[in-house]
Design a protein around this motif. Structure first.
Motif, PDB file in Angstrom:
ATOM      1  N   MET A 481     -45.116   9.557  76.759  1.00  0.00           N
ATOM      2  CA  MET A 481     -45.076   8.615  77.988  1.00  0.00           C
ATOM      3  C   MET A 481     -45.965   7.267  76.709  1.00  0.00           C
ATOM      4  O   MET A 481     -47.506   7.600  76.796  1.00  0.00           O
ATOM      5  CB  MET A 481     -45.354   8.572  79.826  1.00  0.00           C
ATOM      6  CG  MET A 481     -44.863   9.579  79.923  1.00  0.00           C
ATOM      7  SD  MET A 481     -42.825   9.099  80.264  1.00  0.00           S
ATOM      8  CE  MET A 481     -43.628   8.112  80.744  1.00  0.00           C
ATOM      9  N   VAL A 482     -45.459   6.304  77.269  1.00  0.00           N
ATOM     10  CA  VAL A 482     -45.967   4.978  76.860  1.00  0.00           C
ATOM     11  C   VAL A 482     -46.334   4.041  77.869  1.00  0.00           C
ATOM     12  O   VAL A 482     -45.308   3.574  78.765  1.00  0.00           O
ATOM     13  CB  VAL A 482     -46.190   4.473  75.119  1.00  0.00           C
ATOM     14  CG1 VAL A 482     -46.312   5.587  74.190  1.00  0.00           C
ATOM     15  CG2 VAL A 482     -44.307   4.234  75.080  1.00  0.00           C
ATOM     16  N   ILE A 499     -40.319   9.003  71.639  1.00  0.00           N
ATOM     17  CA  ILE A 499     -40.031  10.165  70.981  1.00  0.00           C
ATOM     18  C   ILE A 499     -41.087   9.863  70.247  1.00  0.00           C
ATOM     19  O   ILE A 499     -40.984   8.963  69.076  1.00  0.00           O
ATOM     20  CB  ILE A 499     -38.465  10.037  70.415  1.00  0.00           C
ATOM     21  CG1 ILE A 499     -37.506  10.669  70.778  1.00  0.00           C
ATOM     22  CG2 ILE A 499     -39.010  11.687  68.642  1.00  0.00           C
ATOM     23  CD1 ILE A 499     -35.965  10.602  70.599  1.00  0.00           C
ATOM     24  N   ALA A 500     -41.752  11.604  69.707  1.00  0.00           N
ATOM     25  CA  ALA A 500     -42.856  11.043  68.612  1.00  0.00           C
ATOM     26  C   ALA A 500     -42.648  12.301  67.593  1.00  0.00           C
ATOM     27  O   ALA A 500     -42.106  13.524  68.098  1.00  0.00           O
ATOM     28  CB  ALA A 500     -44.112  10.798  69.140  1.00  0.00           C
ATOM     29  N   MET A 501     -43.504  11.963  66.588  1.00  0.00           N
ATOM     30  CA  MET A 501     -43.533  12.957  65.603  1.00  0.00           C
ATOM     31  C   MET A 501     -44.963  13.741  65.452  1.00  0.00           C
ATOM     32  O   MET A 501     -45.369  12.929  64.842  1.00  0.00           O
ATOM     33  CB  MET A 501     -42.673  12.507  63.691  1.00  0.00           C
ATOM     34  CG  MET A 501     -41.355  12.242  64.017  1.00  0.00           C
ATOM     35  SD  MET A 501     -40.230  11.457  62.476  1.00  0.00           S
ATOM     36  CE  MET A 501     -41.331  10.298  61.781  1.00  0.00           C
ATOM     37  N   LYS A 502     -45.157  14.567  65.271  1.00  0.00           N
ATOM     38  CA  LYS A 502     -45.928  15.424  65.560  1.00  0.00           C
ATOM     39  C   LYS A 502     -46.553  15.946  63.990  1.00  0.00           C
ATOM     40  O   LYS A 502     -45.971  16.773  63.579  1.00  0.00           O
ATOM     41  CB  LYS A 502     -46.332  16.601  66.009  1.00  0.00           C
ATOM     42  CG  LYS A 502     -46.548  15.957  67.515  1.00  0.00           C
ATOM     43  CD  LYS A 502     -47.347  15.180  68.023  1.00  0.00           C
ATOM     44  CE  LYS A 502     -49.006  16.150  68.873  1.00  0.00           C
ATOM     45  NZ  LYS A 502     -49.900  15.399  69.004  1.00  0.00           N
ATOM     46  N   HIS A 503     -47.713  15.429  62.716  1.00  0.00           N
ATOM     47  CA  HIS A 503     -47.793  15.638  61.838  1.00  0.00           C
ATOM     48  C   HIS A 503     -48.471  16.620  61.464  1.00  0.00           C
ATOM     49  O   HIS A 503     -50.307  15.755  62.023  1.00  0.00           O
ATOM     50  CB  HIS A 503     -47.912  14.588  61.033  1.00  0.00           C
ATOM     51  CG  HIS A 503     -46.614  13.891  60.286  1.00  0.00           C
ATOM     52  ND1 HIS A 503     -45.653  13.477  61.427  1.00  0.00           N
ATOM     53  CD2 HIS A 503     -45.879  13.738  59.120  1.00  0.00           C
ATOM     54  CE1 HIS A 503     -45.135  12.751  61.166  1.00  0.00           C
ATOM     55  NE2 HIS A 503     -44.969  13.389  59.800  1.00  0.00           N
ATOM     56  N   GLU A 504     -49.437  17.919  61.265  1.00  0.00           N
ATOM     57  CA  GLU A 504     -50.419  18.410  61.882  1.00  0.00           C
ATOM     58  C   GLU A 504     -50.672  18.943  60.294  1.00  0.00           C
ATOM     59  O   GLU A 504     -50.641  18.762  59.514  1.00  0.00           O
ATOM     60  CB  GLU A 504     -50.828  19.151  62.142  1.00  0.00           C
ATOM     61  CG  GLU A 504     -50.618  18.638  63.989  1.00  0.00           C
ATOM     62  CD  GLU A 504     -49.886  19.577  65.379  1.00  0.00           C
ATOM     63  OE1 GLU A 504     -49.861  21.114  64.349  1.00  0.00           O
ATOM     64  OE2 GLU A 504     -50.343  19.687  66.468  1.00  0.00           O
ATOM     65  N   GLY A 522     -40.195   3.829  67.930  1.00  0.00           N
ATOM     66  CA  GLY A 522     -39.912   2.527  68.807  1.00  0.00           C
ATOM     67  C   GLY A 522     -39.064   1.815  68.183  1.00  0.00           C
ATOM     68  O   GLY A 522     -38.553   2.264  67.183  1.00  0.00           O
ATOM     69  N   CYS A 523     -38.437   1.147  69.308  1.00  0.00           N
ATOM     70  CA  CYS A 523     -36.697   0.782  68.681  1.00  0.00           C
ATOM     71  C   CYS A 523     -36.765  -0.761  67.864  1.00  0.00           C
ATOM     72  O   CYS A 523     -37.128  -1.355  68.128  1.00  0.00           O
ATOM     73  CB  CYS A 523     -35.709  -0.161  69.771  1.00  0.00           C
ATOM     74  SG  CYS A 523     -34.384  -0.240  69.803  1.00  0.00           S
ATOM     75  N   SER A 524     -36.245  -0.815  66.552  1.00  0.00           N
ATOM     76  CA  SER A 524     -35.741  -1.676  65.716  1.00  0.00           C
ATOM     77  C   SER A 524     -34.987  -1.766  65.249  1.00  0.00           C
ATOM     78  O   SER A 524     -34.009  -0.263  64.355  1.00  0.00           O
ATOM     79  CB  SER A 524     -37.108  -2.282  65.157  1.00  0.00           C
ATOM     80  OG  SER A 524     -37.968  -1.035  63.930  1.00  0.00           O
TER      81      SER A 524
END
Length: 564
Positions: A481-482, A499-504, A522-524
């Motif tokens: 949530m943002v 939607i988020a991509m998690k990089h670890e 975000g949408c662009s």
């Protein structure tokens, strides 16, 4: 699109109630006009048990706990979440004290109707971003006179809205292309899985056959009576032929090596002579240096000597000697094979037998010899000392075929596991990120360039050179949530689920954790990095725009959102 529908509805409602605008109190929108139709009395919207006279509406005194009696003043601004609470607010525990109205209603003729927080009414500030007609400053506090700017603001907004709608169409088209490409890529993986299944079945059968072939060749070679220098039957002539062949091969190899070294040294000598010739021609004879003069005289003496002429005939002879013996008419196999005696012919009785019986006897003899070797009765003449190999060409070829078949099967099984795992991965809605996998976007920020690769790696690259820093490897997709404000250029996340991509598992920080990055999408219309920040030590957050998330979770291009 939902925002546009809401705006059209609001404009329609404004037209429908235009005739009754004069009957509505200041600050009341058409949506709430029904609560103010009674010209004699008023009932608090959220607290219907409280009745007031119509004269108490907009009298600049807050009578209703929900502030509904003051739609056009700031008298109930203390009820706003934007205002600090006081001890008097304890009354809210017994009645509904939440604001009943969204705020002060601005008609904004020529633009879009909107609400202004009641705390902003008559505060001496023109809120043109939400109330372009300036109606919220009707009191002209401090001499402020907010002119109506809705015409020019509305014109500019419509121009930007047209661009937004165009961007929406482009982003929607690009997303459909990505979805189609993702479907095509997924179908490729599925087709490859099917073909791999058939390939693996064939490779398993081939491996089984080649292993059986290898075992059979090894059995036959192990049971074969080896002739040559290792055999007790080998005569002196056979031993001498074997040694002569080995010695000839060694001499040939040495000749080729020495000849190559001679040619290399000849080239170096020519280079040195050229260097000394240039030195003699260019040195200054008037320079009084005895060492240089001695070197020049020595070179002159050397150059005056007769040079050995090249002997082409000798080189041709060396070429002939360097050839393989078989090219010079010498076939060692003819001399290595022993002459059969009459006794050998006599005892080779199996050659006079029918083929089927001869093959049967040959097999039994080989099996018997193999059994005797395995039980230590006979010596294994096919075995070799450590570090050496005396396997026959037939065994080596069979082993090579079996090993190649085994490697092919191993690789195919790895491909099968990889493709099966690929189909089980989460590539987002409609598998769309499959089409973006490996594509990278970057942005400059300060002394670094930050890059993110979809479903790959996030990287920090110094502009002035140096090693790159891994900020995390892609692990999974999440939904978060943002609640952000969208900047003027529209490049922001807005509010809602994203939607988020998690990089670890990135490069470790000094005296800290491994780096990790959350890439919020975000949408662009284009793939682009909007923002990069370090939320805490070695924990980063990137905001990235992409058409892949447009029309997903209610997003619109350029971080757009519903106005009402």
């Amino acid at each position: 699109m939902k925002g546009l529908v809401a705006l059209l509805y609001l404009e329609y409602a404004a037209i429908a109630y235009a005739a009754t605008d004069s009957s509505r109190p200041r600050g009341v929108s058409p949506d709430f006009a029904k609560f103010y139709r009674d010209s004699k009395s008023f009932t608090c919207i959220s607290n219907p048990s409280i009745h007031l006279s119509s004269s108490q509406v907009n009298d600049d005194y807050c009578d209703c706990p929900d502030g509904s009696d003051e739609p056009g003043t700031a008298a109930c601004s203390h009820l706003s979440p934007l205002s600090p609470h006081t001890p008097a607010d304890t009354v809210r525990n017994t009645v509904n004290a939440s604001l009943a109205l969204p705020g002060f209603y601005c008609k904004n003729k020529g633009h879009i109707p909107s609400y202004v927080p009641i705390t902003n009414v008559n505060d001496g500030i023109c809120d043109y971003d939400t109330c372009c007609d300036g109606s919220e400053e009707y009191g002209h506090v401090g001499g402020v006179n907010c002119e109506d700017r809705c015409k020019e603001i509305g014109k500019e907004w419509r121009k930007k809205d047209e661009a937004r709608q165009k961007s929406l169409g482009n982003a929607s088209r690009k997303r459909k292309e990505l979805v189609a490409e993702a479907a095509r890529l997924r179908l490729q993986v599925q087709d490859r899985l099917q073909s791999l299944g058939a390939e693996i079945e064939g490779q398993e059968l081939k491996l089984k056959q080649t292993e059986q072939e290898l075992a059979e060749v090894e059995r036959k070679e192990k049971g074969r009576v080896v002739k040559g220098s290792v055999s007790p039957k080998a005569g002196k002539l056979g031993l001498m032929v074997g040694l002569a062949k080995q010695r000839t091969n060694e001499l040939r190899e040495s000749l080729i090596r020495v000849r190559n070294e001679r040619d290399a040294n000849k080239g170096r000598l020519q280079d040195l002579e050229k260097l000394l010739t240039t030195f003699k021609e260019e040195y200054n004879p008037n320079f009084n240096d005895e060492g240089v003069k001695r070197a020049v005289r020595a070179w002159e003496d050397y150059a005056a000597k007769d040079k050995a002429e090249s002997n082409d005939a000798l080189d041709r002879d060396l070429d002939e000697i360097s050839k393989e013996d078989v090219e010079n008419g010498l076939n060692w196999d003819e001399y290595e094979s022993e002459e059969e005696t009459e006794l050998d012919v006599l005892y080779a009785f199996e050659t006079y037998l029918p083929p089927t019986i001869r093959a049967y006897i040959d097999t039994k003899l080989r099996d018997l010899r193999t059994l005797m070797i395995s039980n230590g009765i006979l010596a294994d003449t096919t075995s070799s000392p450590a570090g050496t190999s005396t396997e026959t060409k037939a065994v080596l070829d069979a082993r090579s075929r079996a090993e190649a078949a085994r490697n092919d099967l191993t690789n195919s099984r790895k491909d099968l596991a990889s493709h099966t795992e690929d189909l089980a991965k989460d590539f987002g809605p409609e598998d769309i990120f499959r089409a973006l996998k490996g594509q990278c976007v970057s942005t400059d920020a300060g002394e670094y360039t930050y890059e993110v690769c979809f479903l790959g790696q996030t990287t920090q690259k110094p502009k002035k050179g140096g090693g790159h820093t891994n900020m995390g490897n892609y692990n999974r997709l999440e939904r978060i949530m943002v609640d952000d404000e969208v900047p003027a250029d529209g490049k922001g996340l807005g509010s809602g689920e994203r939607i988020a991509m998690k990089h670890e598992g990135g490069q470790g920080c000094w005296n800290g954790p491994s780096r990790s990055t959350t890439v919020v999408l975000g949408c662009s219309e284009e793939n682009e990095v909007w923002k990069i920040m370090e939320e805490e030590k070695c924990v980063y957050r990137m905001e990235v725009g992409t058409p892949a998330v447009c029309e997903v979770l209610g997003q619109t291009p350029q971080g757009g959102r519903e106005e009402l």
